[in-house]
Design an enzyme around this catalytic site. Sequence first.
Site, PDB file in Angstrom:
ATOM      1  N   GLN A 354      -8.475  55.659   9.726  1.00  0.00           N
ATOM      2  CA  GLN A 354      -8.065  56.960   9.422  1.00  0.00           C
ATOM      3  C   GLN A 354      -7.177  56.645   7.964  1.00  0.00           C
ATOM      4  OE1 GLN A 354      -7.670  56.399  12.636  1.00  0.00           O
ATOM      5  NE2 GLN A 354      -8.302  58.783  13.441  1.00  0.00           N
ATOM      6  N   GLN A 376     -13.256  56.024   6.333  1.00  0.00           N
ATOM      7  CA  GLN A 376     -12.608  56.938   6.778  1.00  0.00           C
ATOM      8  C   GLN A 376     -11.533  57.714   7.002  1.00  0.00           C
ATOM      9  OE1 GLN A 376     -11.990  56.030  10.973  1.00  0.00           O
ATOM     10  NE2 GLN A 376     -11.436  58.155  12.023  1.00  0.00           N
ATOM     11  N   ASP A 377     -12.381  59.307   6.774  1.00  0.00           N
ATOM     12  CA  ASP A 377     -11.679  60.330   6.754  1.00  0.00           C
ATOM     13  C   ASP A 377     -10.770  60.126   5.335  1.00  0.00           C
ATOM     14  OD1 ASP A 377     -11.352  60.732   9.296  1.00  0.00           O
ATOM     15  OD2 ASP A 377      -9.071  60.409   9.456  1.00  0.00           O
ATOM     16  N   ASP A 398     -16.170  59.833   9.239  1.00  0.00           N
ATOM     17  CA  ASP A 398     -15.974  62.325   9.627  1.00  0.00           C
ATOM     18  C   ASP A 398     -15.160  61.504   7.922  1.00  0.00           C
ATOM     19  OD1 ASP A 398     -16.432  61.921  11.834  1.00  0.00           O
ATOM     20  OD2 ASP A 398     -14.296  61.350  12.946  1.00  0.00           O
ATOM     21  N   ARG A 466     -20.979  65.433  13.157  1.00  0.00           N
ATOM     22  CA  ARG A 466     -20.415  65.719  14.631  1.00  0.00           C
ATOM     23  C   ARG A 466     -18.780  66.461  14.375  1.00  0.00           C
ATOM     24  NH1 ARG A 466     -16.540  60.160  16.497  1.00  0.00           N
ATOM     25  NH2 ARG A 466     -15.387  59.869  15.125  1.00  0.00           N
TER      26      ARG A 466
END
Length: 562
Positions: A354, A376-377, A398, A466
Site C-alpha cells: 500500500q 497498490q492503492d 486496488d 473486488r
Amino acid sequence: MKKVLITVVSLILVVGVVIAIVAGVSRSKARISGVTTDGGNDISTTQKAIQAICAPTDYKEACEKTLSGTTTTDPKELIKASFKGTIDEMESALLLSDNITTTDNMQKMALSDCKSLLQDAIDELQASYSEVGNSSIHTIPDRVDNLKNWLSAVISYQETCTDGLTDPELKSSMKNGLLNATQLTSNALAIVSEISSILSIFKIPFNISSPSRRLLGGNFLEDIDLPPWFSLHDRRLLAAHGRGNLKPNVVVAKDGSGNFKTINDALNAMPSKYRGRYVIYVKAGLYKEQVLVDKKKTSVFMYGDGPRKTIVTGSKNYVDGTPTFQTATFAAIGSGFIAKSMGFSNTAGAEKHQAVALRVQSDMSAFFNCRMDGFQDTLYTQTHRQFYRNCVVSGTIDFIFGDSAVVFQNCLIIVRKPMDNQYNTVTAHGRIDKREPTGIVIQNCRIVPDMRLFPLRFRLKSYLGRPWKEYSRTVVMESTLGDFIQPEGWKPWDGDFALKTLFYAEYGNKGPGANTRRRVHWPGYKVITNRKEALQYTAGPFIQGGSWLRYTGAPYFLGLKY
C-alpha cells in the site's frame, strides 16, 4: 338561594366545556398516523412518534433508547435528537482514542489518524444537525442529498479508523468504543433516507424539488443556495485560465522565480477564512513533498504546466512502517478542491504494497487533465462527491479505492505489472452500509495494460475489481476494455464475502475484454440492459453534478455518452 344555585350550575357547565375543549386540543395534538390515543396519554403519543421515527432503522433498540428522554412528538425535534445522540457517542469515542496507549510506533500513528478521523466525523455530524435544525420540516427532503453524503462520510471515517489499527487488542477496543456511534450513524442515515415516508406518516406535506431533481432546467442560482466555494466568479476565473491569462494568488516554483519554492508553503500562506477561490499556480518541476490541503482550506484551485511537467512525488508506504492513510503524497480535504494539469505519484513500487499517490476527502472536488501514478492503492477516493475528467490513473492492486461517490469520465486507466505472485484489480470500493449513496463509476474510459505488463498480460491476471467492504458498488459503463481483463471480470475478496450484498454492474462496454458471457455468477453482479437504469449512475443523479460541475471549469456530461 335560587340565584346562587343557578350561578353554581352555570360555573360547572362552563368548566365542563373548557375541560372538553382542552381535552379535544390535546387529542388533536397527539394525533399521529391518523390515530388518537385514549385519554390523551402523553407518554403513549411520544412513544408512537419515536417508533415512527425509528421504524426504518436497523438498530431500533438503540434508536428508541436515544430518543427515550424526549417528550416531544415533533418529528423535526426527534430527528435532531437522533443526530445529537450520535454526536455525543462520537465524542465519547474520540475521548477513548485519547486514552488508548501503545508502544508500537505504527499503531501510535494509526491512533493519531483515529483522532483526526473522529473529529472529522463530529464536524460532519454537527453540519447535519445544523442542516436539519435550520430547515423547515417541510423542506428537509430537499436536503437529503447533502445529509446522506455527510453521514456516509461519517461511516467511512469510523471504518477507516479501525482499519488502520492492526493490533487485535487495540482494534477490538476501538471497535467496541465505536459500537454505539456506529449504530446511531447507521440509524441517522436510515432516517434521512426514508424521510419522505416518515413525514407522510406524520401527515406533514413536503417539497420534492431537491437540487438533484433540477438538473436540466431553471436558474440554478435561484433554485438553491450555492456552496461558499462556488460562485459566478469561478466560471469567469476558470475561463480566463483556459485563455492563458489567469492571474493566480500565488506562484510556486522550485527555481525561486515564484512566491514560494514548495506547495506546502503556498498553502500555509493562504489567509484564514479566505472568501472566494484561492488560485495556486505550480510551475513545472518535481516537488518531493507530502502535501496536505486541510479542511480549513476550502475553494482551492491548483494548476500546473501539465501532468508530466508539474509532479508532486513521494514514496511513503506500508511495508516501511507508515499506515496506508498516511502514505498519500498529496491529500485534498478542504471542500471544493480543483486540480488541473498536475501529476501525483508514489514511487514506492509494487513490493512495498500500500502506497497512496493521492487521497481525496474533499466534497464536490474535481480533477482534470491530471495524472495519478503508483502501484497498490494509487488513488484513495476516500469520501464525498468527486469527479475525474481526462485523467490518467495507473496501478496494480486496488489502485482506485475508497468509499466516495465518484465518476471517472474520458479517463485512461493503465494497469501496471505487479509482482509475479500478484494479480491486478482496478477497483476496491468500500461501501459499508447499504443506504450509502456511494460507489465508483467508470464511464467512457479506456482500461489498458502498460508496456511492461503487455507481454505478460495473460499470465498475470487482471480484473475490474473486488469487494473491499460488504456493500461494495462499482459500475463500468460505455468504456473500452482491453483483452487482458479476465473473462470472469471480477475477483472475490475472501471466499464468498460480500458476493450477495455487493453491486457490480456493466453497461454498454466495448473492446475484447467487454464480453460478459463468462462473467461471474454472483447474486450482486448484473449486466445492465435498461438505459433508464444505467442513467442513475451518471454524473447528474449519482453525484448531483448538475448543481456543481459547471463551476469547476472541467468539461463534463451529466447523462450517458451514447
